[in-house]
Scaffold this motif. Structure first.
Motif, short mmCIF file in Angstrom:
data_model
loop_
_atom_site.label_atom_id
_atom_site.label_comp_id
_atom_site.label_asym_id
_atom_site.label_seq_id
_atom_site.Cartn_x
_atom_site.Cartn_y
_atom_site.Cartn_z
N VAL A 42 0.85 -1.19 0.00
CA VAL A 42 0.00 0.00 0.00
C VAL A 42 0.88 1.24 0.00
N THR A 43 0.58 2.19 -0.89
CA THR A 43 1.38 3.40 -1.03
C THR A 43 0.47 4.62 -1.11
N TYR A 44 0.82 5.67 -0.38
CA TYR A 44 0.09 6.95 -0.46
C TYR A 44 0.28 7.56 -1.85
N LEU A 45 -0.82 8.04 -2.44
CA LEU A 45 -0.76 8.68 -3.76
C LEU A 45 -0.95 10.19 -3.69
N SER A 46 -2.04 10.60 -3.04
CA SER A 46 -2.39 12.02 -3.07
C SER A 46 -3.39 12.34 -1.97
N GLY A 47 -3.68 13.63 -1.82
CA GLY A 47 -4.69 14.08 -0.87
C GLY A 47 -4.09 14.48 0.47
N SER A 48 -4.90 15.16 1.25
CA SER A 48 -4.48 15.58 2.59
C SER A 48 -5.66 15.57 3.53
N TRP A 49 -5.35 15.47 4.82
CA TRP A 49 -6.41 15.41 5.83
C TRP A 49 -5.88 15.87 7.17
N THR A 50 -6.75 15.92 8.15
CA THR A 50 -6.35 16.20 9.52
C THR A 50 -7.26 15.45 10.47
N ALA A 51 -6.68 14.99 11.57
CA ALA A 51 -7.46 14.34 12.63
C ALA A 51 -7.83 15.34 13.70
N ASP A 52 -7.29 16.53 13.63
CA ASP A 52 -7.61 17.58 14.60
C ASP A 52 -7.16 18.91 14.01
N PRO A 53 -8.10 19.76 13.58
CA PRO A 53 -7.72 21.03 12.95
C PRO A 53 -7.05 22.01 13.90
N ASN A 54 -7.02 21.69 15.22
CA ASN A 54 -6.36 22.56 16.18
C ASN A 54 -4.88 22.24 16.35
N THR A 55 -4.40 21.24 15.66
CA THR A 55 -2.98 20.88 15.75
C THR A 55 -2.26 21.28 14.47
N ASP A 56 -0.93 21.33 14.55
CA ASP A 56 -0.07 21.63 13.39
C ASP A 56 -0.51 22.93 12.71
N ASN A 57 -0.89 23.92 13.52
CA ASN A 57 -1.31 25.23 13.02
C ASN A 57 -2.49 25.16 12.06
N GLY A 58 -3.31 24.13 12.24
CA GLY A 58 -4.50 23.98 11.40
C GLY A 58 -4.22 23.42 10.02
N SER A 59 -2.96 23.03 9.77
CA SER A 59 -2.61 22.54 8.43
C SER A 59 -3.08 21.10 8.24
N LEU A 60 -3.42 20.80 7.01
CA LEU A 60 -3.69 19.41 6.65
C LEU A 60 -2.37 18.76 6.25
N TYR A 61 -2.29 17.45 6.41
CA TYR A 61 -1.05 16.75 6.13
C TYR A 61 -1.36 15.49 5.32
N ASP A 62 -0.30 14.81 4.88
CA ASP A 62 -0.51 13.61 4.07
C ASP A 62 -0.69 12.40 4.98
N ALA A 63 -0.56 11.20 4.41
CA ALA A 63 -0.86 9.98 5.16
C ALA A 63 0.15 9.66 6.26
N ALA A 64 1.26 10.43 6.33
CA ALA A 64 2.22 10.22 7.41
C ALA A 64 1.70 10.76 8.73
N GLY A 65 0.71 11.66 8.69
CA GLY A 65 0.11 12.17 9.91
C GLY A 65 0.74 13.44 10.42
N CYS A 66 0.29 13.88 11.57
CA CYS A 66 0.76 15.13 12.17
C CYS A 66 2.18 14.93 12.71
N PRO A 67 3.16 15.69 12.23
CA PRO A 67 4.55 15.47 12.61
C PRO A 67 4.78 15.55 14.11
N GLY A 68 5.48 14.55 14.66
CA GLY A 68 5.91 14.58 16.05
C GLY A 68 4.85 14.32 17.09
#
Length: 612
Positions: free
Chosen positions: A505-531
């Motif tokens: 399984v490999t990430y292709l495209s798109g972005s999401w967030t599990a909590d818009p209050n983290t990571d300055n509200g940025s959406l991220y890829d399938a690796a998730g919210c850094p740190g």
């Protein structure tokens, strides 16, 4: 004039290219080419797949110029791909078992360079296959009004055969085909139990055969349904049909199942072979153009192979006013208003709609399906309009939940739905029913590919939007592209993993967030919210060894309690030794133990699942 290029990717391992044949059932022209081979104007032509290699002058394929290709110009017909020592010499008879595996596509390439191609499992599954349209330059998948799959499950043949074993046809070595109910009705249940039950239930609450206009607001763009009428879009006039039956219009009828369709020995019905004592269904109502009328279908017609299973029963049409025309009988569905209405009823029955007490809201919650706040005319599936049913199924299809709303998904009685349709629906959205194309969400029954979003509905084929790029056909197991929603828990890809499967399984495209209050509200890829490593109870990543970020893409094999894998951006190969369906979801508080859970999530990511 530019012909449409088609590309066949051969990913199965049982047959060599010399044992695979492509046949065209339709009028090719001298401007058509197959692997650089010029065609004639014959009505049936066959080619060996190994002879179809040619350079494809499409930028997306520049790294691998040799493909199995053909180019069509103004073609309308069927394409058969068969495996074995020789090519098919004519269209196979779906009612004859045979032992030659084959796949059939219904294809149209118009002078305006608009095209459609529909993969069909209506006549029986012989091999896994799929269709996809991509931009010739970028390779990006283009939106379509259909729900045809990118690729089918790799072992769809054996999986469906396990559910309907009496319909399996074998050659000396292997299963070569699973016959559909319309092709082999004796292998499946008849409809007596359901028809008897409906005689009781519809005497109190008739079924509502009616159009439905989807909500104009509130639906996501990918649903492509805003304000669309699920009604009749019009067709050419047919000799003998009632006045107005060829014109676009909405309609409403009620259906009651009766032990006697002609209790008073009406001479009109008797002349049309519905004498006193004939059991069947009576639909009465009107179209906004055609006025009031009735449609009669006998139980015998519904139980025939061409009936409910085949979505093509014979029926009788009787006008309420003689100025509309005379009563008449058909040998099957007409492509007019009557056929649309009869098709609605047949499709609803095979899907399991007609006698289902399932609660729409409860079932949507159970299957994690988003209804976008839509309200329906009833709380239960059987009491809604047929148009609402197709709208509901269209929503389900866009979310990868179609199999949850067909067959056993909404009925606990296996005699109340089509088991073949249900089995196929779990592994692909390709045609497995004559009216599955209703699920595309438009009154237009054809499945065309469009360049605009949302697409307009063409009045006729010549006014379609031009095609970009090409259509790719896939034989056997290959790559599946799957979109994972951030606001849904475990989402079933429909891919059955075996202990010895080789799947990555490999990430292709798109972005999401599990909590818009983290990571300055940025959406991220399938690796998730850094740190932000999550290992609390209630998260998929509760196993500390996974070390998964919040919002990372997670996989699971085998359902609740199954093996959980961190996928992230991948590529990640699934571990051997585990069996069950592959499910995917975002790494989040799935049940809302610590706050908003999935409800504040945004976005989606698309992954590629490589088979073999």
């Amino acid at each position: 004039m530019v012909a449409t290029t088609f590309i066949i990717s051969n990913n199965q391992k049982t047959y060599t290219p010399e044992q695979i044949w492509v046949s065209f059932d339709g009028s090719l022209t001298t401007s058509d080419t197959v692997g650089g081979i010029a065609c004639t104007d014959a009505g049936w032509q066959s080619f060996q797949l190994s002879a179809m290699q040619a350079e494809v002058s499409l930028p997306y394929f520049s790294s691998n110029p040799l493909q199995y290709t053909f180019s069509l110009d103004n073609f309308n017909g069927r394409i058969y791909v068969n495996y074995g020592a020789a090519a098919l010499t004519a269209s196979p008879n779906p009612g004859q078992p045979g032992n030659v595996p084959y796949i059939v596509f219904e294809t149209t390439v118009l002078p305006s360079n608009s095209s459609n191609i529909d993969l069909s499992y209506v006549d029986g599954i012989s091999a896994a296959a799929g269709t996809m349209l991509r931009d010739a330059t970028t390779g990006a998948a283009l939106l379509a009004t259909s729900v045809n799959p990118v690729s089918a499950s790799p072992d769809i043949l054996s999986l469906v055969a396990a559910q309907v074993p009496d319909a399996v046809i074998r050659n000396d070595k292997e299963i070569c085909r699973v016959m559909s109910a319309s092709a082999s009705p004796s292998s499946y249940h008849d409809w007596s139990a359901l028809l008897t039950a409906l005689q009781t239930s519809t005497s109190q609450t008739p079924l509502t055969i009616a159009d439905y206009t989807s909500p104009a607001k509130g639906l996501p763009a990918k649903s492509e349904l805003n304000g669309v009428l699920f009604g009749y879009s019009g067709a050419p006039a047919i000799p003998g049909q009632l006045s107005g039956f060829d014109l676009q219009q909405s309609y409403t009828l009620t259906a009651t199942f009766q032990t006697d369709l002609n209790p008073d020995s009406d001479p009109t019905l008797t002349k049309l072979e519905i004498p006193k004592g004939t059991a069947g269904v009576l639909m009465t109502g009107s179209g906004t153009v055609s006025g009031t009328f009735s449609i009669y279908i006998t139980n015998a017609a519904m139980k025939a192979g061409t009936g409910i299973y085949g979505n093509n029963p014979a029926y009788v049409v009787v006008p309420s006013d003689s100025t509309q025309g005379s009563a008449y009988a058909t040998n099957g569905i007409y492509n007019d208003l009557s056929g649309r209405i009869v098709g609605d009823l047949m499709a609803g029955i095979v899907f399991g709609w007609s006698n289902s007490a399932t609660s729409i809201a409860d079932h949507a919650k159970k299957t994690n399906m988003n209804l976008y706040g839509m309200t329906f005319s009833s709380d239960t599936v059987s009491a809604i309009k047929t148009g609402e049913l197709f709208f509901l199924l269209s929503l389900a299809a866009t979310q990868g939940k179609l199999s949850d709303w067909i067959g056993a998904g909404i009925s606990n009685n296996p005699l109340y739905y089509d088991p073949y349709l249900y089995a196929v629906s779990q592994y692909t959205y390709a045609y497995a029913s004559g009216f599955t194309d209703r699920l595309q969400g438009f009154a237009n029954p054809d499945t065309y590919w469009y360049t605009s979003n949302p697409p307009a509905i063409p009045w006729n084929a010549q006014e379609n939007f031009p095609l970009i790029g090409f259509v790719q056909l896939t034989l056997g197991p290959t790559k599946i592209d799957y979109t994972v929603q951030a606001n849904q828990a475990w989402q079933d890809t429909g891919l059955a993993v075996q202990a010895d499967s080789k799947i990555s399984v490999t990430y292709l495209s798109g972005s999401w967030t599990a909590d818009p209050n983290t990571d300055n509200g940025s959406l991220y890829d399938a690796a998730g919210c850094p740190g932000l490593i999550m290992k609390q109870s209630g998260y998929p990543s509760v196993d500390a060894d996974l070390k998964a970020n919040m919002g990372a893409l997670m996989g699971r094999i085998g359902g609740e309690g199954g093996k959980v894998i961190l996928i992230g951006d991948g590529p990640v190969s699934l571990p051997a030794g585990y069996s069950g369906n592959l499910e995917l979801c975002i790494n989040d508080d799935l049940k809302g133990h610590y706050g908003a859970g999935l409800t504040d999530n945004q976005g989606a990511v698309c992954v590629s699942i490589q088979l073999g």
